[in-house]
Design a protein around this motif. Structure first.
Motif, PDB file in Angstrom:
ATOM      1  N   TRP A  78       0.834  -1.203   0.000  1.00 47.34           N
ATOM      2  CA  TRP A  78       0.000   0.000   0.000  1.00 47.34           C
ATOM      3  C   TRP A  78       0.871   1.257   0.000  1.00 47.34           C
ATOM      4  O   TRP A  78       0.600   2.215  -0.743  1.00 47.34           O
ATOM      5  N   LEU A  79       1.923   1.258   0.793  1.00 49.84           N
ATOM      6  CA  LEU A  79       2.836   2.402   0.818  1.00 49.84           C
ATOM      7  C   LEU A  79       3.543   2.569  -0.519  1.00 49.84           C
ATOM      8  O   LEU A  79       3.719   3.689  -1.004  1.00 49.84           O
ATOM      9  N   GLY A  80       3.958   1.466  -1.119  1.00 47.52           N
ATOM     10  CA  GLY A  80       4.584   1.536  -2.429  1.00 47.52           C
ATOM     11  C   GLY A  80       3.626   1.986  -3.508  1.00 47.52           C
ATOM     12  O   GLY A  80       4.000   2.726  -4.425  1.00 47.52           O
ATOM     13  N   GLN A  81       2.368   1.574  -3.401  1.00 49.48           N
ATOM     14  CA  GLN A  81       1.360   1.967  -4.385  1.00 49.48           C
ATOM     15  C   GLN A  81       1.104   3.471  -4.339  1.00 49.48           C
ATOM     16  O   GLN A  81       0.878   4.104  -5.380  1.00 49.48           O
ATOM     17  N   ARG A  82       1.156   4.046  -3.164  1.00 43.97           N
ATOM     18  CA  ARG A  82       1.011   5.500  -3.054  1.00 43.97           C
ATOM     19  C   ARG A  82       2.139   6.211  -3.776  1.00 43.97           C
ATOM     20  O   ARG A  82       1.938   7.252  -4.394  1.00 43.97           O
ATOM     21  N   GLY A  83       3.344   5.632  -3.713  1.00 44.27           N
ATOM     22  CA  GLY A  83       4.465   6.227  -4.428  1.00 44.27           C
ATOM     23  C   GLY A  83       4.316   6.110  -5.930  1.00 44.27           C
ATOM     24  O   GLY A  83       4.705   7.018  -6.674  1.00 44.27           O
ATOM     25  N   VAL A  84       3.755   4.997  -6.409  1.00 45.09           N
ATOM     26  CA  VAL A  84       3.541   4.822  -7.850  1.00 45.09           C
ATOM     27  C   VAL A  84       2.547   5.844  -8.370  1.00 45.09           C
ATOM     28  O   VAL A  84       2.710   6.394  -9.467  1.00 45.09           O
ATOM     29  N   ARG A  85       1.518   6.117  -7.577  1.00 43.87           N
ATOM     30  CA  ARG A  85       0.489   7.065  -8.002  1.00 43.87           C
ATOM     31  C   ARG A  85       0.951   8.507  -7.894  1.00 43.87           C
ATOM     32  O   ARG A  85       0.424   9.388  -8.568  1.00 43.87           O
ATOM     33  N   SER A  86       1.931   8.781  -7.062  1.00 40.70           N
ATOM     34  CA  SER A  86       2.408  10.145  -6.871  1.00 40.70           C
ATOM     35  C   SER A  86       3.409  10.526  -7.954  1.00 40.70           C
ATOM     36  O   SER A  86       4.215   9.702  -8.393  1.00 40.70           O
ATOM     37  N   ARG A  87       3.377  11.747  -8.371  1.00 42.51           N
ATOM     38  CA  ARG A  87       4.316  12.223  -9.389  1.00 42.51           C
ATOM     39  C   ARG A  87       5.745  12.221  -8.885  1.00 42.51           C
ATOM     40  O   ARG A  87       6.685  11.979  -9.637  1.00 42.51           O
ATOM     41  N   ASN A  88       5.902  12.508  -7.616  1.00 46.34           N
ATOM     42  CA  ASN A  88       7.238  12.584  -7.035  1.00 46.34           C
ATOM     43  C   ASN A  88       7.687  11.281  -6.397  1.00 46.34           C
ATOM     44  O   ASN A  88       8.773  11.225  -5.805  1.00 46.34           O
ATOM     45  N   GLY A  89       6.874  10.242  -6.504  1.00 40.85           N
ATOM     46  CA  GLY A  89       7.220   8.977  -5.884  1.00 40.85           C
ATOM     47  C   GLY A  89       7.117   9.056  -4.368  1.00 40.85           C
ATOM     48  O   GLY A  89       6.413   9.907  -3.820  1.00 40.85           O
ATOM     49  N   SER A  90       7.808   8.200  -3.674  1.00 37.81           N
ATOM     50  CA  SER A  90       7.833   8.216  -2.214  1.00 37.81           C
ATOM     51  C   SER A  90       9.075   7.489  -1.738  1.00 37.81           C
ATOM     52  O   SER A  90       9.723   6.745  -2.487  1.00 37.81           O
ATOM     53  N   LYS A  91       9.408   7.700  -0.469  1.00 40.95           N
ATOM     54  CA  LYS A  91      10.605   7.044   0.072  1.00 40.95           C
ATOM     55  C   LYS A  91      10.407   5.531   0.163  1.00 40.95           C
ATOM     56  O   LYS A  91      11.378   4.774   0.057  1.00 40.95           O
ATOM     57  N   TRP A  92       9.156   5.101   0.360  1.00 37.85           N
ATOM     58  CA  TRP A  92       8.901   3.667   0.437  1.00 37.85           C
ATOM     59  C   TRP A  92       9.083   2.999  -0.923  1.00 37.85           C
ATOM     60  O   TRP A  92       9.670   1.922  -1.022  1.00 37.85           O
ATOM     61  N   LEU A  93       8.581   3.634  -1.970  1.00 42.53           N
ATOM     62  CA  LEU A  93       8.769   3.092  -3.315  1.00 42.53           C
ATOM     63  C   LEU A  93      10.246   3.084  -3.677  1.00 42.53           C
ATOM     64  O   LEU A  93      10.739   2.124  -4.290  1.00 42.53           O
ATOM     65  N   GLN A  94      10.953   4.124  -3.298  1.00 41.24           N
ATOM     66  CA  GLN A  94      12.383   4.180  -3.562  1.00 41.24           C
ATOM     67  C   GLN A  94      13.123   3.084  -2.805  1.00 41.24           C
ATOM     68  O   GLN A  94      14.052   2.457  -3.328  1.00 41.24           O
ATOM     69  N   ALA A  95      12.686   2.847  -1.563  1.00 39.84           N
ATOM     70  CA  ALA A  95      13.325   1.801  -0.763  1.00 39.84           C
ATOM     71  C   ALA A  95      13.098   0.430  -1.378  1.00 39.84           C
ATOM     72  O   ALA A  95      14.009  -0.417  -1.402  1.00 39.84           O
ATOM     73  N   ILE A  96      11.882   0.190  -1.879  1.00 41.29           N
ATOM     74  CA  ILE A  96      11.595  -1.089  -2.535  1.00 41.29           C
ATOM     75  C   ILE A  96      12.423  -1.236  -3.805  1.00 41.29           C
ATOM     76  O   ILE A  96      12.980  -2.299  -4.085  1.00 41.29           O
ATOM     77  N   SER A  97      12.523  -0.144  -4.576  1.00 39.95           N
ATOM     78  CA  SER A  97      13.298  -0.174  -5.821  1.00 39.95           C
ATOM     79  C   SER A  97      14.776  -0.422  -5.557  1.00 39.95           C
ATOM     80  O   SER A  97      15.436  -1.149  -6.308  1.00 39.95           O
TER      81      SER A  97
END
Length: 206
Positions: A78-97
């Motif tokens: 869910w935290l990663g999905q919020r980053g995918v939907r955001s234009r600027n991403g998120s720290k959680w999506l970056q951490a997963i990547s």
């Protein structure tokens, strides 16, 4: 010395009252951030439960471990999905990547296209396979509900596998601490073997 420590352990009821919530929190935390060896935790808890008189102790460990793993996976997705939907991403999506090597991500995306959410089950059983598959699901815009349906059997299979390792360790040794040491060593060996193999293969291929 070890026998004296074991003899001074609190009764089973106290161990369960403290151990089950601790197991749940640590496994859920380990699903979010890779600082906790969750497989070793489950195996160790299974060893202790194997030596207890409560006939339902192993079943409780299985339920606690699988539900905590599922909760942690869903929260991270869910935290990663919020980053995918955001234009600027998120720290959680970056951490997963950052935790998914490009070649592992490419393999996960290919397998996800070929086999769908069934890959989630295997990703939980293969060391270092969970994050690349989760990232592939995120980049593929898989809905949370579909991810959850695939993650349920994945977490059940994961908890059962590491619990069996603990039961094996508990059955081979008369003392719980001996089984815990054996189970932790085996789970760490299983978790670290693929990384050692990849490094060795890369070194010899140069």
């Amino acid at each position: 010395m070890i026998q004296e420590v074991v003899g001074q352990l609190p009764p089973e009821s106290t161990q369960q009252a403290v151990g089950y919530p601790s197991l749940f929190l640590l496994v859920a935390l380990g699903a979010l951030v890779p600082v906790v060896p969750t497989g070793a935790l489950v195996s160790s808890a299974a060893v202790v439960a194997f030596h207890q008189t409560d006939p339902f102790a192993l079943l409780v460990v299985f339920g606690v471990a699988s539900s905590a793993a599922f909760l942690g996976d869903i929260c991270l997705y869910w935290l990663g999905q919020r980053g995918v939907r955001s234009r600027n991403g998120s720290k959680w999506l970056q951490a997963i990547s950052d935790r998914a090597a490009p070649e592992r991500l490419a393999q996960a995306q290919q397998k996800l296209d070929e086999h769908g959410s069934v890959v989630l089950v295997l990703s939980r059983l293969v060391p270092a396979g969970r994050i690349p598959v989760m990232l592939a699901c995120l980049l593929g815009r898989m809905p949370v509900r579909r991810f959850a349906r695939g993650d349920v059997p994945a977490c059940l299979a994961w908890a059962a596998t590491y619990q069996l390792i603990g039961i094996l360790g508990g059955s081979l040794f008369p003392e719980p601490w001996q089984g815990v040491v054996a189970a932790v060593g085996l789970t760490l060996l299983i978790s670290g073997a693929p990384a050692v193999w990849r490094r060795a293969r890369a070194r010899f291929s140069r």
